[in-house]
Structure formats: C-alpha cells, structure tokens
Motif scaffolding. Structure first.
Motif, PDB file in Angstrom:
ATOM      1  N   VAL A 156      -7.900   2.677  -0.534  1.00 26.24           N
ATOM      2  CA  VAL A 156      -8.957   1.703  -0.255  1.00 26.24           C
ATOM      3  C   VAL A 156      -8.330   0.475   0.375  1.00 26.24           C
ATOM      4  O   VAL A 156      -7.144   0.191   0.194  1.00 26.24           O
ATOM      5  N   ASP A 157      -9.145  -0.278   1.128  1.00 28.93           N
ATOM      6  CA  ASP A 157      -8.660  -1.545   1.667  1.00 28.93           C
ATOM      7  C   ASP A 157      -9.627  -2.667   1.361  1.00 28.93           C
ATOM      8  O   ASP A 157      -9.361  -3.516   0.525  1.00 28.93           O
ATOM      9  N   SER A 158     -10.789  -2.665   1.995  1.00 28.58           N
ATOM     10  CA  SER A 158     -11.780  -3.707   1.709  1.00 28.58           C
ATOM     11  C   SER A 158     -13.064  -3.049   1.247  1.00 28.58           C
ATOM     12  O   SER A 158     -13.302  -1.868   1.497  1.00 28.58           O
ATOM     13  N   GLU A 159     -13.881  -3.806   0.532  1.00 26.56           N
ATOM     14  CA  GLU A 159     -15.118  -3.244   0.004  1.00 26.56           C
ATOM     15  C   GLU A 159     -16.022  -2.740   1.119  1.00 26.56           C
ATOM     16  O   GLU A 159     -16.657  -1.693   1.012  1.00 26.56           O
ATOM     17  N   GLN A 160     -16.056  -3.452   2.241  1.00 20.91           N
ATOM     18  CA  GLN A 160     -16.925  -3.072   3.353  1.00 20.91           C
ATOM     19  C   GLN A 160     -16.540  -1.709   3.911  1.00 20.91           C
ATOM     20  O   GLN A 160     -17.385  -0.861   4.177  1.00 20.91           O
ATOM     21  N   HIS A 161     -15.237  -1.449   4.087  1.00 24.36           N
ATOM     22  CA  HIS A 161     -14.783  -0.212   4.689  1.00 24.36           C
ATOM     23  C   HIS A 161     -14.590   0.911   3.685  1.00 24.36           C
ATOM     24  O   HIS A 161     -14.530   2.072   4.066  1.00 24.36           O
ATOM     25  N   SER A 162     -14.465   0.583   2.405  1.00 22.87           N
ATOM     26  CA  SER A 162     -14.073   1.579   1.424  1.00 22.87           C
ATOM     27  C   SER A 162     -15.193   2.086   0.546  1.00 22.87           C
ATOM     28  O   SER A 162     -14.978   2.995  -0.251  1.00 22.87           O
ATOM     29  N   ALA A 163     -16.403   1.529   0.646  1.00 26.08           N
ATOM     30  CA  ALA A 163     -17.481   1.911  -0.263  1.00 26.08           C
ATOM     31  C   ALA A 163     -17.768   3.413  -0.187  1.00 26.08           C
ATOM     32  O   ALA A 163     -17.818   4.107  -1.207  1.00 26.08           O
ATOM     33  N   ALA A 182      -7.062   4.771  -7.553  1.00 22.40           N
ATOM     34  CA  ALA A 182      -7.291   4.062  -6.293  1.00 22.40           C
ATOM     35  C   ALA A 182      -6.046   3.266  -5.937  1.00 22.40           C
ATOM     36  O   ALA A 182      -5.471   2.569  -6.784  1.00 22.40           O
ATOM     37  N   VAL A 183      -5.645   3.366  -4.678  1.00 22.03           N
ATOM     38  CA  VAL A 183      -4.443   2.694  -4.191  1.00 22.03           C
ATOM     39  C   VAL A 183      -4.837   1.667  -3.141  1.00 22.03           C
ATOM     40  O   VAL A 183      -5.541   1.986  -2.172  1.00 22.03           O
ATOM     41  N   TYR A 184      -4.395   0.441  -3.363  1.00 22.51           N
ATOM     42  CA  TYR A 184      -4.635  -0.646  -2.410  1.00 22.51           C
ATOM     43  C   TYR A 184      -3.259  -1.124  -1.935  1.00 22.51           C
ATOM     44  O   TYR A 184      -2.530  -1.778  -2.674  1.00 22.51           O
ATOM     45  N   ALA A 185      -2.897  -0.756  -0.722  1.00 26.18           N
ATOM     46  CA  ALA A 185      -1.598  -1.151  -0.158  1.00 26.18           C
ATOM     47  C   ALA A 185      -1.796  -2.347   0.766  1.00 26.18           C
ATOM     48  O   ALA A 185      -2.774  -2.424   1.505  1.00 26.18           O
ATOM     49  N   TRP A 186      -0.859  -3.275   0.719  1.00 26.76           N
ATOM     50  CA  TRP A 186      -0.997  -4.472   1.549  1.00 26.76           C
ATOM     51  C   TRP A 186       0.373  -4.908   2.065  1.00 26.76           C
ATOM     52  O   TRP A 186       1.414  -4.498   1.566  1.00 26.76           O
ATOM     53  N   SER A 187       0.340  -5.745   3.083  1.00 29.42           N
ATOM     54  CA  SER A 187       1.568  -6.334   3.618  1.00 29.42           C
ATOM     55  C   SER A 187       1.255  -7.756   4.053  1.00 29.42           C
ATOM     56  O   SER A 187       0.083  -8.122   4.258  1.00 29.42           O
ATOM     57  N   ASN A 188       2.268  -8.585   4.183  1.00 33.26           N
ATOM     58  CA  ASN A 188       2.067  -9.960   4.627  1.00 33.26           C
ATOM     59  C   ASN A 188       1.498  -9.987   6.037  1.00 33.26           C
ATOM     60  O   ASN A 188       1.883  -9.169   6.876  1.00 33.26           O
ATOM     61  N   PRO A 189       0.569 -10.899   6.311  1.00 29.92           N
ATOM     62  CA  PRO A 189       0.112 -11.027   7.699  1.00 29.92           C
ATOM     63  C   PRO A 189       1.266 -11.446   8.600  1.00 29.92           C
ATOM     64  O   PRO A 189       2.165 -12.161   8.170  1.00 29.92           O
ATOM     65  N   ARG A 190       1.235 -10.944   9.811  1.00 28.79           N
ATOM     66  CA  ARG A 190       2.323 -11.264  10.748  1.00 28.79           C
ATOM     67  C   ARG A 190       2.187 -12.694  11.250  1.00 28.79           C
ATOM     68  O   ARG A 190       1.130 -13.101  11.743  1.00 28.79           O
ATOM     69  N   ALA A 208      -0.941 -11.298  -3.430  1.00 27.48           N
ATOM     70  CA  ALA A 208      -0.982 -10.209  -4.403  1.00 27.48           C
ATOM     71  C   ALA A 208      -2.123 -10.408  -5.395  1.00 27.48           C
ATOM     72  O   ALA A 208      -2.853  -9.461  -5.723  1.00 27.48           O
ATOM     73  N   ASP A 209      -2.304 -11.637  -5.863  1.00 24.58           N
ATOM     74  CA  ASP A 209      -3.393 -11.925  -6.811  1.00 24.58           C
ATOM     75  C   ASP A 209      -4.756 -11.679  -6.178  1.00 24.58           C
ATOM     76  O   ASP A 209      -5.665 -11.135  -6.815  1.00 24.58           O
ATOM     77  N   ALA A 210      -4.899 -12.085  -4.917  1.00 28.69           N
ATOM     78  CA  ALA A 210      -6.184 -11.901  -4.233  1.00 28.69           C
ATOM     79  C   ALA A 210      -6.504 -10.418  -4.063  1.00 28.69           C
ATOM     80  O   ALA A 210      -7.642  -9.981  -4.285  1.00 28.69           O
ATOM     81  N   HIS A 211      -5.511  -9.635  -3.675  1.00 24.57           N
ATOM     82  CA  HIS A 211      -5.728  -8.193  -3.523  1.00 24.57           C
ATOM     83  C   HIS A 211      -6.025  -7.538  -4.872  1.00 24.57           C
ATOM     84  O   HIS A 211      -6.865  -6.628  -4.957  1.00 24.57           O
ATOM     85  N   GLU A 212      -5.356  -7.979  -5.920  1.00 19.87           N
ATOM     86  CA  GLU A 212      -5.595  -7.434  -7.253  1.00 19.87           C
ATOM     87  C   GLU A 212      -7.023  -7.695  -7.692  1.00 19.87           C
ATOM     88  O   GLU A 212      -7.698  -6.802  -8.224  1.00 19.87           O
ATOM     89  N   ARG A 213      -7.506  -8.917  -7.468  1.00 20.66           N
ATOM     90  CA  ARG A 213      -8.888  -9.244  -7.844  1.00 20.66           C
ATOM     91  C   ARG A 213      -9.885  -8.402  -7.064  1.00 20.66           C
ATOM     92  O   ARG A 213     -10.886  -7.928  -7.608  1.00 20.66           O
ATOM     93  N   ARG A 214      -9.614  -8.214  -5.781  1.00 17.38           N
ATOM     94  CA  ARG A 214     -10.527  -7.436  -4.946  1.00 17.38           C
ATOM     95  C   ARG A 214     -10.618  -5.986  -5.441  1.00 17.38           C
ATOM     96  O   ARG A 214     -11.699  -5.410  -5.533  1.00 17.38           O
ATOM     97  N   LEU A 215      -9.466  -5.398  -5.769  1.00 18.71           N
ATOM     98  CA  LEU A 215      -9.477  -4.020  -6.253  1.00 18.71           C
ATOM     99  C   LEU A 215     -10.185  -3.928  -7.605  1.00 18.71           C
ATOM    100  O   LEU A 215     -10.970  -3.002  -7.833  1.00 18.71           O
ATOM    101  N   LEU A 216      -9.936  -4.882  -8.506  1.00 17.51           N
ATOM    102  CA  LEU A 216     -10.586  -4.857  -9.809  1.00 17.51           C
ATOM    103  C   LEU A 216     -12.104  -4.929  -9.682  1.00 17.51           C
ATOM    104  O   LEU A 216     -12.834  -4.269 -10.423  1.00 17.51           O
ATOM    105  N   GLU A 217     -12.591  -5.723  -8.733  1.00 11.76           N
ATOM    106  CA  GLU A 217     -14.038  -5.821  -8.508  1.00 11.76           C
ATOM    107  C   GLU A 217     -14.600  -4.488  -8.032  1.00 11.76           C
ATOM    108  O   GLU A 217     -15.660  -4.037  -8.493  1.00 11.76           O
ATOM    109  N   VAL A 255      -8.008  11.238  -0.664  1.00 12.38           N
ATOM    110  CA  VAL A 255      -9.188  10.859   0.114  1.00 12.38           C
ATOM    111  C   VAL A 255      -8.863   9.608   0.917  1.00 12.38           C
ATOM    112  O   VAL A 255      -8.405   8.603   0.363  1.00 12.38           O
ATOM    113  N   VAL A 256      -9.085   9.676   2.229  1.00  8.85           N
ATOM    114  CA  VAL A 256      -8.859   8.527   3.106  1.00  8.85           C
ATOM    115  C   VAL A 256     -10.066   8.338   4.003  1.00  8.85           C
ATOM    116  O   VAL A 256     -10.830   9.272   4.263  1.00  8.85           O
ATOM    117  N   GLY A 257     -10.239   7.119   4.487  1.00 14.74           N
ATOM    118  CA  GLY A 257     -11.301   6.833   5.438  1.00 14.74           C
ATOM    119  C   GLY A 257     -10.821   7.031   6.857  1.00 14.74           C
ATOM    120  O   GLY A 257      -9.615   6.972   7.139  1.00 14.74           O
TER     121      GLY A 257
END
Length: 290
Positions: A156-163, A182-190, A208-217, A255-257
């Motif tokens: 999953v990445d964002s709620e909009q794309h992953s629902a 569910a796996v939420y992988a992220w990297s620093n913005p360039r 990391a905290d922001a991504h964690e909150r998003r996945l928990l929601e 499962v991937v989008g």
C-alpha cells in the motif's frame, strides 16, 4: 449477474497450476469457472510442419483436459470452455470486460521461465479491466507449504491509491482464512540540488511517524470492515519492490496495484508492480486502480 473467473490455458505446466488456483478461487467465490484458450499464438510453438487445423485441435484437447482437471478437484463447480480463433493477449483483455478475475500461468521465454514472465502475461496484467492473478510454475504448491507462515501480503502507499488494492487483499484473506500483512515502504523525498537544505518537516523521524499514522488509519478501517481477518502492518524505509519480493518467500499471495498507467495502447505496469510480477516467490495479483 455472476461474473466468472477466467483462466487462460495453454496446456503447459504453468497452465496447470493456474487452473488449480482458479478453480479453488471460483469455488470460494461461488462463481463459474471459464477456461479460455486462444490458439493462433500457439502456432509459434508448434512443431515444424504442423498444420493450422492440427494446432487448433491441440488447443481443443488442452481445453478438454483442463476442464477435466478442474472438475476432478471441484465436481460441484460450473465449468465452461472457449476455444478462441485469436491471440491470447487480445482475447484475454477482451474477456476481462466480463470477468471477476483473470488467472494466468506465466510461461516465460528466453530460457528464464522463473525470472522472465512471458510477454502475454505482462501485456494482460497491464491492460486487463479486472484484477489478474499470475501463478508461476510450481509456486502454488510451494505457497501451500508456507501456509503456517503467512497468508496475503499487500503493498500500500496512500489511501487514495490503495483502497481497492487493500479491499481485494482483505477479501482474498477472508475467503481463505489467511492472515493479511500490509507493507508501506517509503523513502526520503529527493532534494532539489539547486534549492535550500531540507526543511525540518522532512526529517526522517517525522516522515516515519507520518507514514506510520497513515498506515494505522488505513488498517483500522480495514479491521472494521473485515473483523474476521487477522491484520498486521509494517512501515519500512526501503524499496517497495525489493521488500515485497523478499517477504513473498513466506506468503501465499502478493497483491499490488497497477500504478503509473496511461490510457490507450501505451498502458503499462508501474515499476514496482512489474518487478514484483517478475520476481515474486508466490502467486501475485495485480489490481487496476485507474
């Protein structure tokens, strides 16, 4: 109306594993199983000197054997067959308009059948109007041996794309009584090399905290809709494709989008989906989100 599960078959071992997976899924969904063989492309693999009619007859025999195989495993299943005078990639994409799911074996080319998925499978997974499950030869049996370790793995990445992707994964886990991870992988913005230093909002711990909150929601909502599924999640600073492929070794379905697509003939798999399709260690489902 009950839309069927369609399995594309060609008589190879890859096709056999796809038939078994599709028959199991059709039984669980309580929908018909439709077996489709488009024989024109098989002329490329036919022995030298084979006539067109002989290739078509071989396709009809492959369909008969496939229906017999599926019926032996699930006698109660409604099974139909279709011998199509066409090419597999076009015929399967057309059939996807009226299917719940397409299931394909992945007969590779160039001598690297495990690492190089055939062009037909890649084309269909890029263009189909319904989800596509691809089963590498023998991976279905290997996945069953891992039943005690893990069930469905979803990226999953964002709620909009992953629902839709998450819902497909949850439903699959619920039908088979498997857990879901569910796996939420992220990297620093360039950073912009010509711009200022990263603002504090982009510090790694805050990201990391922001991504964690998003996945928990997202997972809290998933648990409400599917209370019978054991749902866990992980947030990792890593490449999504590499992480999903590694974790697929202990799961039974990934499962991937289908991201990064465009309309028309240039539609394609995004880089993450394509890497997972090529290298996963278990069956993989590609779910269109556009």
């Amino acid at each position: 109306m009950r839309y069927p599960i369609i399995a594309g078959i060609d008589g190879t071992e890859a096709s056999h594993d796809a038939i078994d997976w599709a028959a199991d899924e059709a039984r669980l969904r309580r929908v018909p199983l439709h077996l489709l063989h488009a024989w024109l492309g098989e002329m490329l693999y036919a022995p030298a000197g084979w006539e067109v009619e002989r290739t078509r007859d071989a396709g009809a025999e492959a369909l008969r054997a496939a229906a017999e195989r599926a019926g032996a495993h699930h006698p109660e299943l409604e099974i139909t067959t279709d011998l199509v005078d066409g090419y597999a990639r076009d015929s399967l994409v057309t059939a996807s308009q009226d299917a719940d799911l397409l299931v394909l074996g992945t007969r590779g080319s160039g001598g690297f059948s495990r690492l190089l998925v055939g062009s037909t499978s890649l084309h269909v997974s890029s263009h189909a109007l319904c989800p596509v499950v691809m089963v590498h030869p023998s991976e279905r049996r290997a996945a069953e041996d891992r039943a005690a370790e893990g069930g469905v793995l979803v990226g999953v990445d964002s709620e909009q794309h992953s629902a839709g992707v998450l819902e497909f994964a949850l439903a699959a886990a619920e039908r088979r009584h498997w857990p879901l991870k569910a796996v939420y992988a992220w990297s620093n913005p360039r950073p912009d090399s010509s711009g200022p230093e990263f603002p504090s909002a982009y510090r790694e711990d805050q990201l990391a905290d922001a991504h964690e909150r998003r996945l928990l929601e997202m997972l809290a909502d998933a648990r409400r809709r599917h209370p019978g599924v054991e749902v866990t999640g992980t947030v990792e600073r890593a490449g999504a494709a590499q992480l999903l492929v590694a974790l697929s070794e202990v799961h039974q379905l990934v499962v991937v989008g289908r991201h990064g697509t465009v309309r028309g003939p240039m539609r394609r798999l995004g880089s993450v989906s394509q890497a997972v399709v090529q290298h996963t260690h278990c069956p993989v489902a590609v779910v269109p989100v556009d």
